[in-house]
Design an enzyme around this catalytic site. Structure first.
Site, short mmCIF file in Angstrom:
data_model
loop_
_atom_site.label_atom_id
_atom_site.label_comp_id
_atom_site.label_asym_id
_atom_site.label_seq_id
_atom_site.Cartn_x
_atom_site.Cartn_y
_atom_site.Cartn_z
N LYS A 46 1.04 -1.09 0.25
CA LYS A 46 0.05 0.10 -0.22
C LYS A 46 1.09 1.37 0.07
CE LYS A 46 -4.42 0.93 0.54
NZ LYS A 46 -5.63 0.33 0.02
N GLY A 67 -25.54 2.77 3.63
CA GLY A 67 -24.53 3.53 2.50
C GLY A 67 -24.99 3.09 1.31
N VAL A 68 -25.64 3.64 0.40
CA VAL A 68 -26.26 3.50 -1.06
C VAL A 68 -25.47 4.19 -2.14
CG1 VAL A 68 -28.12 3.10 -2.23
CG2 VAL A 68 -28.39 3.01 0.45
N GLY A 69 -24.14 4.12 -2.04
CA GLY A 69 -23.19 4.59 -2.82
C GLY A 69 -23.08 3.64 -4.12
N LYS A 70 -21.57 3.82 -4.61
CA LYS A 70 -21.48 2.92 -5.80
C LYS A 70 -22.00 1.33 -5.54
CE LYS A 70 -17.26 4.82 -6.25
NZ LYS A 70 -17.27 5.80 -5.39
N VAL A 71 -21.18 0.94 -4.42
CA VAL A 71 -21.17 -0.53 -4.21
C VAL A 71 -22.65 -0.77 -3.71
CG1 VAL A 71 -20.33 -2.38 -2.83
CG2 VAL A 71 -18.88 -0.73 -3.44
N GLY A 72 -23.14 -0.02 -2.73
CA GLY A 72 -24.55 -0.19 -2.17
C GLY A 72 -25.65 -0.41 -3.24
P1 NAD Z 1 -19.14 5.65 -2.22
O1 NAD Z 1 -18.63 6.74 -1.78
O2 NAD Z 1 -19.66 5.60 -3.53
O3 NAD Z 1 -20.43 5.29 -1.41
C1 NAD Z 1 -20.51 5.45 0.21
C2 NAD Z 1 -21.87 5.74 0.68
O4 NAD Z 1 -22.03 5.96 2.06
C3 NAD Z 1 -22.24 7.50 0.16
O5 NAD Z 1 -23.36 7.34 -0.46
C4 NAD Z 1 -22.22 8.27 1.51
O6 NAD Z 1 -23.28 9.23 1.40
C5 NAD Z 1 -22.69 7.09 2.39
N1 NAD Z 1 -22.49 7.21 3.96
C6 NAD Z 1 -21.14 7.97 4.44
N2 NAD Z 1 -21.36 7.97 5.70
C7 NAD Z 1 -22.43 7.48 6.13
C8 NAD Z 1 -23.34 7.33 7.06
N3 NAD Z 1 -22.74 7.65 8.33
N4 NAD Z 1 -24.23 6.58 7.30
C9 NAD Z 1 -24.95 6.06 6.00
N5 NAD Z 1 -24.21 6.38 4.95
C10 NAD Z 1 -23.28 7.15 4.92
O7 NAD Z 1 -18.11 4.24 -1.84
P2 NAD Z 1 -18.25 2.97 -2.44
O8 NAD Z 1 -17.39 2.83 -3.49
O9 NAD Z 1 -19.78 2.39 -2.60
O10 NAD Z 1 -17.35 2.12 -1.33
C11 NAD Z 1 -18.49 1.84 -0.05
C12 NAD Z 1 -17.63 1.18 1.01
O11 NAD Z 1 -16.97 -0.03 0.31
C13 NAD Z 1 -16.28 2.08 1.58
O12 NAD Z 1 -15.91 1.77 2.72
C14 NAD Z 1 -15.06 1.40 0.54
O13 NAD Z 1 -13.91 1.54 0.98
C15 NAD Z 1 -15.51 0.04 0.35
N6 NAD Z 1 -14.96 -0.72 -0.76
C16 NAD Z 1 -15.39 -0.22 -1.88
C17 NAD Z 1 -14.62 -0.96 -3.18
C18 NAD Z 1 -15.19 -0.59 -4.32
O14 NAD Z 1 -14.98 -1.19 -5.37
N7 NAD Z 1 -15.86 0.69 -4.60
C19 NAD Z 1 -14.09 -2.03 -2.81
C20 NAD Z 1 -13.79 -2.26 -1.74
C21 NAD Z 1 -14.28 -1.67 -0.70
#
Ligand code: NAD
Length: 359
Positions: free
Chosen positions: A81, A181-186
């Site tokens: 890392k 957390g309904v972001g990219k992964v959610g």
């Molecule tokens: P993202 O930023 O697209 O989504 C995260 C979501 O969580 C956002 O919509 C944000 O508003 C929400 N959020 C933040 N604080 C919050 C809270 N207190 N309560 C409820 N919702 C809250 O990120 P992502 O890419 O979807 O990743 C989500 C998690 O998965 C992160 O921890 C990331 O490190 C982990 N992750 C992601 C990947 C990937 O491929 N994207 C891979 C491994 C791990």
């Protein structure tokens, strides 16, 4: 903080390198924890740490985590890392990223970099102008693009394995799943869950996420905040936002059979794993469950990237998760201890092969 001391795992870091280019403002640390299984792969975190010690601590902690994640994912990659100490908004420049690329190149492939917090596929394209050991690049440059699709698929696959372990069937139809957390992964995860017939509850601090759910997933029940979601009485709680959600304070209020989500570092510390076992909550270790993203960048690195092949590999998380959960139960250890043991066994058994010299 002793760099030469074995850390949590009993394996000390192999190499920690500091890079400094005052003209571009680059201050970077690359930590290579283990190359037992291959080059140390892990993203570059660009973050405004308060102190140099904080940057070093993060590089050491995160690189160790990558050794375990990559080992469990069955990749021919070790753990590494990098951190760049600075504000990505103010300090990032072409010169800084290219200087960083030249330094990474000087490690001759012992470390392979990718995106992390504060760095994006477009940044990797710039780093790659000076360096061959870069993955997680844009599709324009032969990269695999957004990793959240396979990350979500890996979470869903692991969740099915956890249901199989807990209920004797991996069918999620009718199961109450809370996605925090309904972001990219959610968002991708919600899609898989609805398709599987699960009852989905969700929360997010960003109003745009709620709007997305109303428009694209109207059957999802919206919950005010994460604390309320945790108290809902769920079959599965899926943390997909920030780390540290399972801690001394929340473990008592958490009403769920299973925890299985994408967020990194869900447990505030290792004692939380013990507390979850005592509370009969089945915790699926985050570094196993969210490894779909690293499978994707690993496939890209050894490329050319093939989505179908990477997805098949992510499907393998089902068997790995099931064997870890079964092992934890039969050996009466936490699921984290069982996952660590499996990763260490692979690092020992396969890493040893490097001693068979091929001239
Ligand atoms: P993202 O930023 O697209 O989504 C995260 C979501 O969580 C956002 O919509 C944000 O508003 C929400 N959020 C933040 N604080 C919050 C809270 N207190 N309560 C409820 N919702 C809250 O990120 P992502 O890419 O979807 O990743 C989500 C998690 O998965 C992160 O921890 C990331 O490190 C982990 N992750 C992601 C990947 C990937 O491929 N994207 C891979 C491994 C791990």
């Amino acid at each position: 903080m002793g760099i030469f001391d074995p850390r949590t795992s009993g394996r000390a870091h192999e190499e920690v390198v500091f890079f400094h280019d005052p003209e571009s403002g680059l201050r970077a640390i690359v930590a290579i924890h283990s190359t037992a299984l291959g080059p140390g792969l892990g993203g570059t975190r660009f973050f405004p740490y308060e102190k140099e010690e904080d940057a070093l601590r993060d590089a050491l902690r995160l690189s160790e985590g990558m050794s375990y994640k990559n080992a469990l994912a069955g990749l021919d990659l070790g753990g590494g890392k990098a951190v760049i100490w600075g504000d990505p908004v103010k300090d990032k420049s072409e010169a800084l990223l290219r200087a960083y690329g030249r330094f990474v190149q000087s490690l001759h492939g012992r470390y392979v970099t990718a995106c992390d917090v504060g760095t994006y596929v477009r940044d990797m394209d710039v780093v790659a102008r000076e360096c061959d050991y870069v993955t997680g690049r844009s599709e324009d440059h032969g990269g695999a693009g957004d990793s959240s699709v396979l990350t979500a698929f890996g979470v869903f696959t692991s969740m099915r394995a956890a249901a199989k372990h807990r209920y004797g069937s991996d069918d999620l139809a009718g199961k109450r799943v809370g996605v925090s957390g309904v972001g990219k992964v959610g968002r991708h995860l919600v899609g898989h869950l609805l398709e599987a017939g699960a009852e989905v509850l969700a929360t997010d601090i960003n109003p745009a996420a709620r709007k997305w759910a109303e428009e694209h997933a109207p059957s999802v029940t919206w919950v005010e905040d994460n604390e309320s979601l945790m108290a809902q009485g769920l079959h599965v709680y899926a943390p997909c936002a920030l780390g540290g959600v399972v801690n001394e304070r929340t473990v008592g209020t958490l009403k769920t059979d299973i925890i299985c989500g994408a967020a990194n570092n869900q447990l505030e510390d290792l004692s939380a794993a013990e507390r979850l076992t005592e509370a009969d909550i089945l915790y699926c270790p985050d570094y196993l469950v969210n490894s779909g993203g690293v499978v994707q960048v690993g496939d890209e690195y050894y490329g050319p990237f093939d989505f179908a092949r990477a997805k098949r590999r992510v499907s393998g998380l089902y068997d790995t998760a099931l064997s870890i959960l079964d092992r934890a139960e039969s050996e009466k250890v936490t699921t984290v201890a069982a996952a660590d043991a499996l990763a260490e066994e692979r690092m020992d058994a396969v890493g040893r092969l490097q001693r068979i010299r091929i001239y």
